[in-house]
Design a protein around this motif. Structure first.
Motif, PDB file in Angstrom:
ATOM      1  N   PRO A 197       0.815  -1.200   0.000  1.00 37.41           N
ATOM      2  CA  PRO A 197       0.000   0.000   0.000  1.00 37.41           C
ATOM      3  C   PRO A 197       0.857   1.262   0.000  1.00 37.41           C
ATOM      4  O   PRO A 197       2.087   1.187   0.013  1.00 37.41           O
ATOM      5  CB  PRO A 197      -0.793  -0.117   1.301  1.00 37.41           C
ATOM      6  CG  PRO A 197       0.105  -0.870   2.223  1.00 37.41           C
ATOM      7  CD  PRO A 197       0.955  -1.772   1.345  1.00 37.41           C
ATOM      8  N   GLN A 198       0.197   2.414  -0.020  1.00 37.55           N
ATOM      9  CA  GLN A 198       0.921   3.687  -0.094  1.00 37.55           C
ATOM     10  C   GLN A 198       1.715   3.991   1.166  1.00 37.55           C
ATOM     11  O   GLN A 198       2.889   4.321   1.100  1.00 37.55           O
ATOM     12  CB  GLN A 198      -0.073   4.821  -0.364  1.00 37.55           C
ATOM     13  CG  GLN A 198       0.589   6.186  -0.379  1.00 37.55           C
ATOM     14  CD  GLN A 198      -0.294   7.247  -1.012  1.00 37.55           C
ATOM     15  OE1 GLN A 198      -1.345   6.967  -1.565  1.00 37.55           O
ATOM     16  NE2 GLN A 198       0.140   8.475  -0.942  1.00 37.55           N
ATOM     17  N   ASP A 199       1.060   3.889   2.310  1.00 36.87           N
ATOM     18  CA  ASP A 199       1.733   4.247   3.559  1.00 36.87           C
ATOM     19  C   ASP A 199       1.897   3.001   4.408  1.00 36.87           C
ATOM     20  O   ASP A 199       1.039   2.682   5.222  1.00 36.87           O
ATOM     21  CB  ASP A 199       0.907   5.298   4.331  1.00 36.87           C
ATOM     22  CG  ASP A 199       0.809   6.588   3.541  1.00 36.87           C
ATOM     23  OD1 ASP A 199       1.869   7.132   3.199  1.00 36.87           O
ATOM     24  OD2 ASP A 199      -0.314   7.027   3.266  1.00 36.87           O
ATOM     25  N   SER A 200       2.992   2.314   4.211  1.00 37.55           N
ATOM     26  CA  SER A 200       3.216   1.090   4.961  1.00 37.55           C
ATOM     27  C   SER A 200       3.619   1.443   6.385  1.00 37.55           C
ATOM     28  O   SER A 200       4.399   2.355   6.615  1.00 37.55           O
ATOM     29  CB  SER A 200       4.320   0.275   4.303  1.00 37.55           C
ATOM     30  OG  SER A 200       3.977   0.037   2.961  1.00 37.55           O
ATOM     31  N   VAL A 201       3.064   0.739   7.317  1.00 39.22           N
ATOM     32  CA  VAL A 201       3.380   0.967   8.726  1.00 39.22           C
ATOM     33  C   VAL A 201       4.415  -0.067   9.156  1.00 39.22           C
ATOM     34  O   VAL A 201       4.234  -1.261   8.954  1.00 39.22           O
ATOM     35  CB  VAL A 201       2.110   0.841   9.592  1.00 39.22           C
ATOM     36  CG1 VAL A 201       2.440   1.063  11.061  1.00 39.22           C
ATOM     37  CG2 VAL A 201       1.058   1.846   9.128  1.00 39.22           C
ATOM     38  N   LEU A 202       5.510   0.418   9.731  1.00 44.62           N
ATOM     39  CA  LEU A 202       6.529  -0.503  10.228  1.00 44.62           C
ATOM     40  C   LEU A 202       6.409  -0.628  11.745  1.00 44.62           C
ATOM     41  O   LEU A 202       5.954   0.281  12.425  1.00 44.62           O
ATOM     42  CB  LEU A 202       7.940  -0.015   9.866  1.00 44.62           C
ATOM     43  CG  LEU A 202       8.251   0.151   8.378  1.00 44.62           C
ATOM     44  CD1 LEU A 202       9.738   0.438   8.186  1.00 44.62           C
ATOM     45  CD2 LEU A 202       7.848  -1.064   7.563  1.00 44.62           C
ATOM     46  N   PHE A 203       6.814  -1.777  12.245  1.00 47.38           N
ATOM     47  CA  PHE A 203       6.852  -1.976  13.693  1.00 47.38           C
ATOM     48  C   PHE A 203       8.103  -1.332  14.267  1.00 47.38           C
ATOM     49  O   PHE A 203       9.125  -1.239  13.588  1.00 47.38           O
ATOM     50  CB  PHE A 203       6.885  -3.479  14.010  1.00 47.38           C
ATOM     51  CG  PHE A 203       5.676  -4.211  13.540  1.00 47.38           C
ATOM     52  CD1 PHE A 203       4.489  -4.165  14.265  1.00 47.38           C
ATOM     53  CD2 PHE A 203       5.710  -4.957  12.366  1.00 47.38           C
ATOM     54  CE1 PHE A 203       3.366  -4.843  13.824  1.00 47.38           C
ATOM     55  CE2 PHE A 203       4.579  -5.640  11.925  1.00 47.38           C
ATOM     56  CZ  PHE A 203       3.414  -5.577  12.663  1.00 47.38           C
ATOM     57  N   ASN A 204       8.026  -0.927  15.534  1.00 45.67           N
ATOM     58  CA  ASN A 204       9.219  -0.477  16.241  1.00 45.67           C
ATOM     59  C   ASN A 204      10.035  -1.710  16.607  1.00 45.67           C
ATOM     60  O   ASN A 204       9.971  -2.214  17.722  1.00 45.67           O
ATOM     61  CB  ASN A 204       8.844   0.301  17.507  1.00 45.67           C
ATOM     62  CG  ASN A 204       8.162   1.603  17.182  1.00 45.67           C
ATOM     63  OD1 ASN A 204       8.547   2.299  16.237  1.00 45.67           O
ATOM     64  ND2 ASN A 204       7.143   1.945  17.937  1.00 45.67           N
ATOM     65  N   ASP A 205      10.732  -2.211  15.648  1.00 46.85           N
ATOM     66  CA  ASP A 205      11.498  -3.440  15.841  1.00 46.85           C
ATOM     67  C   ASP A 205      12.616  -3.431  14.804  1.00 46.85           C
ATOM     68  O   ASP A 205      12.823  -2.418  14.138  1.00 46.85           O
ATOM     69  CB  ASP A 205      10.567  -4.655  15.669  1.00 46.85           C
ATOM     70  CG  ASP A 205      11.058  -5.865  16.468  1.00 46.85           C
ATOM     71  OD1 ASP A 205      12.235  -6.252  16.286  1.00 46.85           O
ATOM     72  OD2 ASP A 205      10.271  -6.411  17.260  1.00 46.85           O
ATOM     73  N   THR A 206      13.288  -4.538  14.616  1.00 48.72           N
ATOM     74  CA  THR A 206      14.391  -4.543  13.659  1.00 48.72           C
ATOM     75  C   THR A 206      13.878  -4.580  12.220  1.00 48.72           C
ATOM     76  O   THR A 206      12.727  -4.950  11.958  1.00 48.72           O
ATOM     77  CB  THR A 206      15.294  -5.770  13.868  1.00 48.72           C
ATOM     78  OG1 THR A 206      14.508  -6.931  13.604  1.00 48.72           O
ATOM     79  CG2 THR A 206      15.847  -5.827  15.282  1.00 48.72           C
ATOM     80  N   THR A 214      19.155  -3.852  12.700  1.00 45.63           N
ATOM     81  CA  THR A 214      18.957  -2.479  13.158  1.00 45.63           C
ATOM     82  C   THR A 214      17.513  -2.211  13.561  1.00 45.63           C
ATOM     83  O   THR A 214      16.582  -2.535  12.820  1.00 45.63           O
ATOM     84  CB  THR A 214      19.358  -1.499  12.034  1.00 45.63           C
ATOM     85  OG1 THR A 214      20.662  -1.847  11.603  1.00 45.63           O
ATOM     86  CG2 THR A 214      19.326  -0.069  12.518  1.00 45.63           C
ATOM     87  N   GLU A 215      17.343  -1.632  14.746  1.00 49.48           N
ATOM     88  CA  GLU A 215      16.017  -1.214  15.213  1.00 49.48           C
ATOM     89  C   GLU A 215      15.565   0.014  14.434  1.00 49.48           C
ATOM     90  O   GLU A 215      16.349   0.953  14.238  1.00 49.48           O
ATOM     91  CB  GLU A 215      16.078  -0.831  16.696  1.00 49.48           C
ATOM     92  CG  GLU A 215      16.328  -1.966  17.646  1.00 49.48           C
ATOM     93  CD  GLU A 215      15.022  -2.503  18.237  1.00 49.48           C
ATOM     94  OE1 GLU A 215      14.014  -1.774  18.234  1.00 49.48           O
ATOM     95  OE2 GLU A 215      15.038  -3.667  18.667  1.00 49.48           O
ATOM     96  N   VAL A 216      14.311   0.004  13.999  1.00 54.73           N
ATOM     97  CA  VAL A 216      13.778   1.185  13.318  1.00 54.73           C
ATOM     98  C   VAL A 216      12.539   1.692  14.043  1.00 54.73           C
ATOM     99  O   VAL A 216      11.976   0.991  14.886  1.00 54.73           O
ATOM    100  CB  VAL A 216      13.430   0.888  11.835  1.00 54.73           C
ATOM    101  CG1 VAL A 216      14.683   0.560  11.053  1.00 54.73           C
ATOM    102  CG2 VAL A 216      12.402  -0.231  11.713  1.00 54.73           C
ATOM    103  N   GLY A 217      12.134   2.895  13.722  1.00 56.15           N
ATOM    104  CA  GLY A 217      10.930   3.465  14.329  1.00 56.15           C
ATOM    105  C   GLY A 217      11.281   4.402  15.461  1.00 56.15           C
ATOM    106  O   GLY A 217      12.377   4.948  15.512  1.00 56.15           O
ATOM    107  N   GLU A 218      10.321   4.579  16.359  1.00 59.37           N
ATOM    108  CA  GLU A 218      10.474   5.582  17.418  1.00 59.37           C
ATOM    109  C   GLU A 218      11.736   5.406  18.247  1.00 59.37           C
ATOM    110  O   GLU A 218      12.421   6.364  18.575  1.00 59.37           O
ATOM    111  CB  GLU A 218       9.251   5.543  18.345  1.00 59.37           C
ATOM    112  CG  GLU A 218       8.079   6.332  17.776  1.00 59.37           C
ATOM    113  CD  GLU A 218       6.753   5.904  18.381  1.00 59.37           C
ATOM    114  OE1 GLU A 218       6.738   5.513  19.557  1.00 59.37           O
ATOM    115  OE2 GLU A 218       5.747   5.952  17.639  1.00 59.37           O
ATOM    116  N   ARG A 219      12.028   4.154  18.598  1.00 56.40           N
ATOM    117  CA  ARG A 219      13.165   3.927  19.490  1.00 56.40           C
ATOM    118  C   ARG A 219      14.477   3.778  18.719  1.00 56.40           C
ATOM    119  O   ARG A 219      15.553   3.832  19.291  1.00 56.40           O
ATOM    120  CB  ARG A 219      12.935   2.658  20.317  1.00 56.40           C
ATOM    121  CG  ARG A 219      11.873   2.813  21.372  1.00 56.40           C
ATOM    122  CD  ARG A 219      11.657   1.516  22.131  1.00 56.40           C
ATOM    123  NE  ARG A 219      10.857   0.555  21.356  1.00 56.40           N
ATOM    124  CZ  ARG A 219      11.239  -0.684  21.078  1.00 56.40           C
ATOM    125  NH1 ARG A 219      12.399  -1.125  21.470  1.00 56.40           N
ATOM    126  NH2 ARG A 219      10.444  -1.469  20.386  1.00 56.40           N
TER     127      ARG A 219
END
Ligand code: ADP
Ligand code: ADP
Length: 229
Positions: free
Chosen positions: A84-93, A132-137
């Motif tokens: 989709p257009q705006d894929s949501v990623l988890f705050n994880d690797t 590598t962790e991505v997202g907020e943290r």
């Protein structure tokens, strides 16, 4: 045989307002097609019908030669991978984000699956590796990098058909061209359907379907549509 066929599909969300007026098109196996048209033309409706969020009032839709009303939802989802257009990623690797559909898979297993599915050209362009962790943290990814992860997440499951639903529409055209070029490399033999409103998205397509008010206004190759004549 064509992978996806719309056959005289008539559909409206409400009884008195038809959106698709007998839409027909065929997506040959292994081809890369684009469905373009202005906002409101019915592009997302095509995606929703493909996944049977709704059924047409008339006509039929075939995937791999089978009427989608006769296949299970699970096999339909296995056949068509969507980005989709705006894929949501988890705050994880990054690895977890690519392999989250594989319950209990370790980072090593996900990496092996990604290599097996030849996804490294997508992943190598990220600023960091699988762990590598991505997202907020963690590391903040750009929109284009997020979409690379989202495309890898979908392709690691090896769906025979890839549906890009405005997957690069939110990106600047240079990032878009970059991602599409990589996608072309990793997905050459796969059938792909790219739904978009921007003409820059479709330069690499084998065939372009121009949707206008619920029917095909035109279809052809890039040169046929945009070339002299
Ligand atoms: P596109 O993706 O080409 O912008 P859509 O397929 O989203 O177009 O929408 C086609 C038409 O269907 C639009 O006129 C839109 O307003 C209408 N539409 C979309 N979703 C719904 C809905 N859930 N209920 C009623 N009308 C809808
Ligand atoms: P999962 O790992 O849960 O199987 P998928 O990659 O299969 O996740 O995607 C989730 C499902 O959400 C898709 O199979 C599809 O049915 C639905 N979906 C998500 N976005 C759209 C969309 N824009 N149009 C139609 N269906 C969508």
């Amino acid at each position: 045989t064509p992978t996806v066929v719309f056959e005289n599909v008539v559909f409206g969300y409400e009884k008195d307002r038809t959106i698709l007026h007998g839409l027909s098109f065929e997506v040959p196996a292994g081809s890369h097609v684009a469905i373009v048209g202005p906002s409101g033309a019915g592009k997302s409706t095509i995606a929703r019908l493909l996944f049977r969020f709704y059924d047409p009032q008339a006509g039929r839709i075939l995937v791999g030669g089978q009427d989608i009303r006769e296949v299970t939802q699970a096999s339909l989802r296995a056949a068509i991978g969507i980005v989709p257009q705006d894929s949501v990623l988890f705050n994880d690797t990054i690895g977890y984000n690519i392999g989250y559909g594989r319950a209990g898979a370790s980072a090593e297993e996900i990496e092996a699956a990604a290599r097996g599915a030849s996804l490294m050209p997508l992943i190598e362009r990220l600023p960091a590796g699988f762990e590598t962790e991505v997202g907020e943290r963690g590391l903040k990814l750009s929109g284009g990098e997020k979409q690379r992860v989202a495309i890898a997440r979908t392709l690691v499951k090896n769906p025979p058909i890839l549906l890009l639903d405005e997957a690069t529409s939110a990106l600047d055209t240079r990032t878009e061209q970059d991602i599409l070029a990589t996608l072309h490399r990793v997905s050459e033999d796969r059938t792909s359907i790219s739904i978009a409103h921007r003409l820059s998205t479709i330069a690499d397509s084998d065939r372009i379907f121009v949707l206008h008010e619920g029917t095909l206004a035109e279809s052809g190759s890039h040169t046929e549509l945009l070339g002299a004549g």
